[in-house]
Write a protein that holds these residues in place. Structure first.
Motif, PDB file in Angstrom:
ATOM      1  N   UNK A  83     -13.040 -15.001   2.445  1.00 45.90           N
ATOM      2  CA  UNK A  83     -13.489 -14.376   1.203  1.00 45.90           C
ATOM      3  C   UNK A  83     -13.285 -15.269  -0.014  1.00 45.90           C
ATOM      4  N   UNK A  84     -12.177 -15.991  -0.034  1.00 46.79           N
ATOM      5  CA  UNK A  84     -11.859 -16.719  -1.261  1.00 46.79           C
ATOM      6  C   UNK A  84     -12.208 -18.193  -1.205  1.00 46.79           C
ATOM      7  N   UNK A 130     -11.709  -8.199   0.298  1.00 48.47           N
ATOM      8  CA  UNK A 130     -12.681  -7.494   1.124  1.00 48.47           C
ATOM      9  C   UNK A 130     -13.548  -6.594   0.263  1.00 48.47           C
ATOM     10  N   UNK A 187      -7.804 -11.768  -8.111  1.00 44.29           N
ATOM     11  CA  UNK A 187      -6.917 -11.784  -6.944  1.00 44.29           C
ATOM     12  C   UNK A 187      -6.957 -13.105  -6.197  1.00 44.29           C
ATOM     13  N   UNK A 236      -4.693  -1.510   0.493  1.00 42.10           N
ATOM     14  CA  UNK A 236      -4.531  -2.261  -0.745  1.00 42.10           C
ATOM     15  C   UNK A 236      -4.518  -3.755  -0.447  1.00 42.10           C
ATOM     16  N   UNK A 237      -3.823  -4.108   0.634  1.00 43.89           N
ATOM     17  CA  UNK A 237      -3.739  -5.514   1.009  1.00 43.89           C
ATOM     18  C   UNK A 237      -5.117  -6.069   1.318  1.00 43.89           C
ATOM     19  N   UNK A 284      -8.645   3.180  12.454  1.00 46.53           N
ATOM     20  CA  UNK A 284      -7.415   3.961  12.501  1.00 46.53           C
ATOM     21  C   UNK A 284      -7.670   5.447  12.635  1.00 46.53           C
ATOM     22  N   UNK A 323     -11.142  -1.562   8.240  1.00 48.20           N
ATOM     23  CA  UNK A 323      -9.708  -1.283   8.098  1.00 48.20           C
ATOM     24  C   UNK A 323      -9.391   0.195   8.342  1.00 48.20           C
ATOM     25  N   UNK A 324     -10.175   1.070   7.711  1.00 48.60           N
ATOM     26  CA  UNK A 324      -9.843   2.494   7.783  1.00 48.60           C
ATOM     27  C   UNK A 324     -10.400   3.137   9.048  1.00 48.60           C
ATOM     28  N   UNK A 341       0.444   3.976  13.401  1.00 52.15           N
ATOM     29  CA  UNK A 341       1.153   4.136  12.142  1.00 52.15           C
ATOM     30  C   UNK A 341       1.627   5.562  11.923  1.00 52.15           C
ATOM     31  N   UNK A 387      -4.209  -2.444  13.929  1.00 49.26           N
ATOM     32  CA  UNK A 387      -5.234  -2.718  14.939  1.00 49.26           C
ATOM     33  C   UNK A 387      -5.814  -4.127  14.846  1.00 49.26           C
ATOM     34  N   UNK A 408      -2.592  -3.909   9.020  1.00 51.74           N
ATOM     35  CA  UNK A 408      -3.359  -2.955   9.807  1.00 51.74           C
ATOM     36  C   UNK A 408      -2.938  -3.088  11.272  1.00 51.74           C
ATOM     37  N   UNK A 432      -8.952 -13.202   4.015  1.00 54.40           N
ATOM     38  CA  UNK A 432      -8.859 -13.775   2.664  1.00 54.40           C
ATOM     39  C   UNK A 432      -9.331 -15.217   2.618  1.00 54.40           C
ATOM     40  N   UNK A 492      -7.860  -5.097   0.008  1.00 55.01           N
ATOM     41  CA  UNK A 492      -8.532  -5.312  -1.277  1.00 55.01           C
ATOM     42  C   UNK A 492      -8.046  -6.601  -1.923  1.00 55.01           C
ATOM     43  N   UNK A 493      -6.763  -6.859  -1.777  1.00 53.19           N
ATOM     44  CA  UNK A 493      -6.231  -8.117  -2.300  1.00 53.19           C
ATOM     45  C   UNK A 493      -6.762  -9.315  -1.529  1.00 53.19           C
ATOM     46  N   UNK A 494      -7.189  -9.078  -0.282  1.00 55.69           N
ATOM     47  CA  UNK A 494      -7.766 -10.173   0.499  1.00 55.69           C
ATOM     48  C   UNK A 494      -9.212 -10.412   0.107  1.00 55.69           C
ATOM     49  N   UNK A 528       3.958  -7.164  -0.167  1.00 49.94           N
ATOM     50  CA  UNK A 528       4.283  -5.746  -0.215  1.00 49.94           C
ATOM     51  C   UNK A 528       5.707  -5.474   0.255  1.00 49.94           C
ATOM     52  N   UNK A 541      -0.603   0.735   2.299  1.00 50.23           N
ATOM     53  CA  UNK A 541      -0.486  -0.646   1.840  1.00 50.23           C
ATOM     54  C   UNK A 541      -1.520  -1.566   2.470  1.00 50.23           C
ATOM     55  N   UNK A 542      -1.827  -1.332   3.755  1.00 47.10           N
ATOM     56  CA  UNK A 542      -2.727  -2.316   4.380  1.00 47.10           C
ATOM     57  C   UNK A 542      -4.130  -2.235   3.804  1.00 47.10           C
ATOM     58  N   UNK A 564       3.910  -1.240   6.938  1.00 48.81           N
ATOM     59  CA  UNK A 564       2.730  -0.526   6.447  1.00 48.81           C
ATOM     60  C   UNK A 564       1.665  -1.467   5.903  1.00 48.81           C
ATOM     61  N   UNK A 565       2.044  -2.710   5.634  1.00 41.01           N
ATOM     62  CA  UNK A 565       1.111  -3.596   4.942  1.00 41.01           C
ATOM     63  C   UNK A 565       0.161  -4.329   5.881  1.00 41.01           C
TER      64      UNK A 565
END
Lengths: 321, 566
Positions: B417-418, A216, B387, A209-210, A229, A225-226, A5, B404, B402, B414, A212-214, B394, A206-207, B399-400
């Motif tokens: 999780x959901x 996690x 959520x 935030x994404x 990278x 995630x972090x 990235x 990897x 990952x 998700x 978190x929306x998933x 996005x 964004x990924x 960028x949205x």
């Protein structure tokens, strides 16, 4: 492991798909190896492709080999002291003998074990601490981050060597574990700060935030995630910490704060200094371990040049920039 | 003699660690003096590579593999570095997409002009200040900008400064590489207007490189269309518009339309909103109609989103500055199954509103609720629950995801999780989701990493992820603005389909009125944090009341307008 990235390839990676055909599948890449291994081998290849890093790896490999094969390579035991005292170089003792009658070459060879051991163990541990502190500190907001900030700054501003000396003198348990403990305690803060700022910048991506929306949970966002990278930064932080640890171990041992009965490059310097080796003309006694410390530290720094190229393609050699 | 003559030019990228890419293949064309020519292509078409080659700005690993570039009769490739530097004056200049970041932040704008004049010595010392003033006035800036630092100027102003700097060299050929792409819609419109006027008054030859055929057709007299490194069409703008020859050009053109028209149709998207005023019925009815025979897997939306009297004030950016009011007393309602467009230029507060609804930020005043949940009061656990129902698509698909993680991992999370499914059930659901968003064969796509996917495919994965929790509401923040024109319709059609099939409500945030017209029923126009106009999309866009809405509509690039201009 790269962080794709960060910077686009100069070749324009977007061109991989024909723009005309909507959603046309790009050609399949070879999927022989599982992705994780492919990433590792590609990363290793990038490091190897850097000339400086290759030299560093070769020197490092040499020292590792010497350390592993020490009993085979060394002509005598490291503490065998039944030779002529303070003798100059000869066929039997290429580097001469110490004032206590030990073979210098054998000591240098065995000394590599301690330096490498301390370097890698202390480097790994302080990197581990730096990762745990840096990532959580970078991810959370609020008062806790302020507390961590204060503690880290404290460790950053206190001069390292005096702190090490005070702690080592206070602990009085002069084993290797004590040295490793002291090196880790004084060495994690820098890495933690670097990793924290990188985490903060990745946190806004964004990924993340994404994720978190998933749904996690925080620890999973941080470590799945972090963290991946930042592999190259962590690797480079490890090599930096290992270098610092090797030098710190030598310094502490040289000051006589380590276990002076252990044969390490630092204690060799300590004993050489004690016996006024320079005044008696036995400069090899100082030069050999000193040079080894310098070479080992240099090799690790050289490897870091290649590791830099992992995260930043523009630093790769021959990229023409 | 032509000013620029390109003969069989090919450019290749030869990176040491990747295969060779042929970016430009056997391109030949000429530019006559005083011509304004457009070069259009989507990402990866080689248009920028060509622009860089023309101005001798190509860097390794790019290399001109064959062909010649004759500028004013001289071979550009043969120039020595010093000759090249000298001929930057009165020769060719380039304005870059990121030109606004090309200014040195610690020197004033005036210094930049001085540097240019000093380097080439073509303006006598005593004339320099006057000349600089003259130049900034040409790009419609006040002379006071000369005393200011780049950081004090807006993006549009900086881009104007960089155009003026290029003009300072009195070039015969100006290459504009996506000069307005990084700018806001309204600013983009204004800057393009300035470029057009300048070209006409100064009479330099201009090459405008852009991905946007609409922008190019509006401005230029001749258009070249590039596709995969080859120029597929080279004709006067009017002919391109009336009678495009190449299929690729036809495809590009089909993606333009006038949001004000009575019926708007894009490839793959049904016409909508032709009917007037009262015929639409309630949103619930509409979505029931739309769903037809195939009930989706998801729950139908039952919870309305209600925003009442919301304000959001951010603390001042600098000490002493005024606090920033992003939203000011905004109220809105998104009915279950409805699709609502939120439009406005950047800084209008549309993204802040989305963040409030998804619970990412809290309002300074007012209430936000989804069903009977008060979003503005939720804490961490509550947000997780929220959520499940409110998901986000996005803006930037690059960028949205990952880089990897495989598609399967990204989608599994998700689902696990959901929905609390076991791993095997989760996999089945993941494959189902991939099928829903049209990424087939699903098994193959599940194993891919993001970099192996195209932009459109990535955005489909992002949409699939948003669907994983069976949400009732999807907030789509400019979901297609980063995609090539040809990929946009597909993604929009997918979103529209999902709304109809699964009955989810959709909040569609955009600055692109054309896309708002085709995928939404209702619209909310935001300006400086306030709602200036709202109503049915077709009504508002066909008969706009607020001057700001009119301004936004005027900024939509329209190839058809070229007829008048050319």
């Amino acid at each position: 492991m790269t962080t794709p990235t960060t910077l686009p390839d100069p070749g324009g990676s977007e061109s991989e798909h024909p723009a005309g055909a909507p959603d046309a599948a790009p050609p399949d890449l070879p999927t022989a190896a599982p992705p994780r291994w492919r990433v590792v081998t590609r990363g290793a290849g990038t490091v190897w492709a850097n000339r400086k890093a290759r030299l560093g790896l070769l020197v490092l490999a040499f020292f590792v080999l010497v350390a592993v094969l020490a009993p085979v390579i060394a002509p005598y035991g490291p503490t065998a002291n039944d030779f002529a005292r303070g003798a100059g170089p000869s066929a039997a003792h290429p580097f001469g003998t110490t004032a206590a009658g030990e073979d210098v070459l054998s000591q240098v060879v065995f000394g590599a074990r301690i330096s490498l051991l301390v370097g890698f163990v202390a480097g790994a541990l302080s990197t581990l601490v730096a990762v745990l502190v840096g990532l959580s500190w970078g991810y959370v907001r609020g008062p806790l981050a302020e507390v961590v900030n204060f503690v880290t700054n404290l460790f950053l501003v206190i001069p390292g060597l005096p702190l090490m000396i005070v702690i080592a003198a206070y602990l009085q348990n002069s084993g290797l574990d004590m040295i490793i403990f002291v090196v880790v305690l004084t060495g994690w803060a820098w890495g933690a700060r670097v990793l924290r700022s990188q985490t903060q910048s990745l946190r806004g991506r964004d990924f993340v935030t994404a994720a978190q929306f998933s749904g996690e949970r925080s620890w999973r966002v941080v470590f799945r995630e972090i963290l991946p990278n930042m592999t190259s930064i962590i690797a480079s932080s490890f090599f930096g910490a290992a270098t610092a640890a090797i030098i710190a171990e030598s310094g502490l041992s040289f000051l006589g704060l380590g276990d002076t009965t252990q044969v390490s490059w630092g204690t060799m310097l300590f004993w050489a200094q004690n016996s006024n080796a320079l005044l008696t003309g036995q400069w090899v006694l100082l030069l050999a371990p000193g040079l080894c410390i310098a070479l080992l530290a240099t090799s690790l720094s050289l490897v870091n040049f290649g590791v830099d190229g992992l995260s930043n393609p523009r630093l790769r050699e021959g990229s023409g920039r | 003699m032509s000013l620029l003559e390109v003969q069989d030019l090919s450019v290749v990228y030869e990176p040491s660690d990747a295969p060779v890419t042929h970016a430009v293949r056997d391109v030949s064309f000429t530019l006559e003096r005083g011509e304004f020519v457009g070069l259009v292509g989507e990402s990866g078409s080689g248009k920028s590579t060509l622009g860089f080659a023309l101005t001798r700005l190509s860097k390794p690993p790019a290399r001109i593999s064959s062909g010649r570039i004759l500028f004013d009769g001289a071979d550009v490739a043969a120039l020595e570095d010093e000759e090249l530097r000298a001929q930057r004056r009165g020769g060719f200049a380039m304005v870059l997409q990121s030109g606004m970041n090309a200014l040195n932040p610690v020197r004033t704008v005036g210094h930049h002009f001085d540097d240019v004049f000093a380097a080439h010595g073509h303006v006598p010392r005593e004339r320099r200040a006057a000349r600089a003033r003259e130049l900034v006035e040409k790009v419609e800036l006040a002379p006071t900008v000369l005393g200011r630092y780049p950081g004090e100027l807006s993006g549009g102003m900086r881009q104007r400064v960089s155009i003026a700097l290029a003009l300072a060299l009195e070039p015969q050929l100006m290459v504009f590489d996506e000069p307005t792409t990084a700018l806001d819609v309204l600013v983009q419109h204004a800057v393009m207007g300035t470029i057009r006027e300048l070209q006409a008054s100064e009479g330099f030859t201009a090459l405008l490189i852009s991905h946007d055929l609409g922008v190019v057709l509006e401005s230029t007299s001749r258009v070249m269309v590039m596709h995969e490194g080859v120029v597929v069409e080279d004709a006067p703008s009017r002919d391109v518009l009336r009678d495009p020859q190449d299929d690729y050009t036809k495809m590009l053109l089909s993606h333009y339309g006038d949001p004000r028209a009575e019926v708007v149709e894009l490839p793959g998207l049904a016409a909508r909103g032709g009917e007037l005023v009262t015929s639409s019925g309630t949103a619930a009815e509409r979505s029931a109609r739309g769903s037809g025979g195939s009930p989706g897997a998801g729950r139908r939306a039952t919870a309305p989103v209600v925003v009442e009297g919301v304000s959001k004030v951010y603390p001042p950016p600098r000490r002493g500055a005024a606090p920033v009011t992003a939203l000011d007393d905004v109220s809105m309602r998104l009915e279950p199954g409805q699709s609502l467009a939120l439009v406005g230029a950047s800084g209008s507060g549309k993204s802040t509103l989305a963040q409030l609804i998804t619970g990412v930020v809290r309002p300074t005043a007012g209430t936000v609720s989804v069903g009977d949940v008060r979003v503005d009061r939720l804490r961490r656990r509550g947000l997780r629950e929220l959520r499940r129902d409110v998901q986000m698509v996005f803006q930037d698909p690059y960028a949205a995801l990952n880089p990897l993680h495989t598609v399967e991992y990204t989608l599994t999370r998700p689902v696990v999780n959901y929905t609390g499914r076991s791993r095997r059930e989760a996999r089945a659901r993941v494959l189902e989701l991939l099928d829903t968003v049209g990424l087939t064969p699903v098994e193959q796509f599940a194993a891919k990493l993001p970099h192996q996917l195209s932009g459109g495919q990535r955005q489909r994965v992002v949409i699939a992820r948003a669907l994983a929790s069976d949400p009732q509401i999807i907030v789509a923040d400019e979901p297609v603005s980063m995609l090539d024109v040809s990929l946009r319709a597909g993604v929009l059609a997918l979103l529209e389909d999902l709304r109809a099939q699964h009955g989810v409500s959709m909040l569609y945030i955009t600055h692109d009125l054309l896309s708002a017209r085709v995928v939404t029923d209702h619209i909310l126009v935001l300006h400086d944090g306030r709602v200036v106009e709202r109503g049915e999309t077709s009504q508002v866009l066909r008969f706009p009341q607020d001057p700001y809405t009119v301004e936004l509509l005027d900024a939509v690039p329209q190839p058809s307008r070229a007829e008048g201009a050319a």
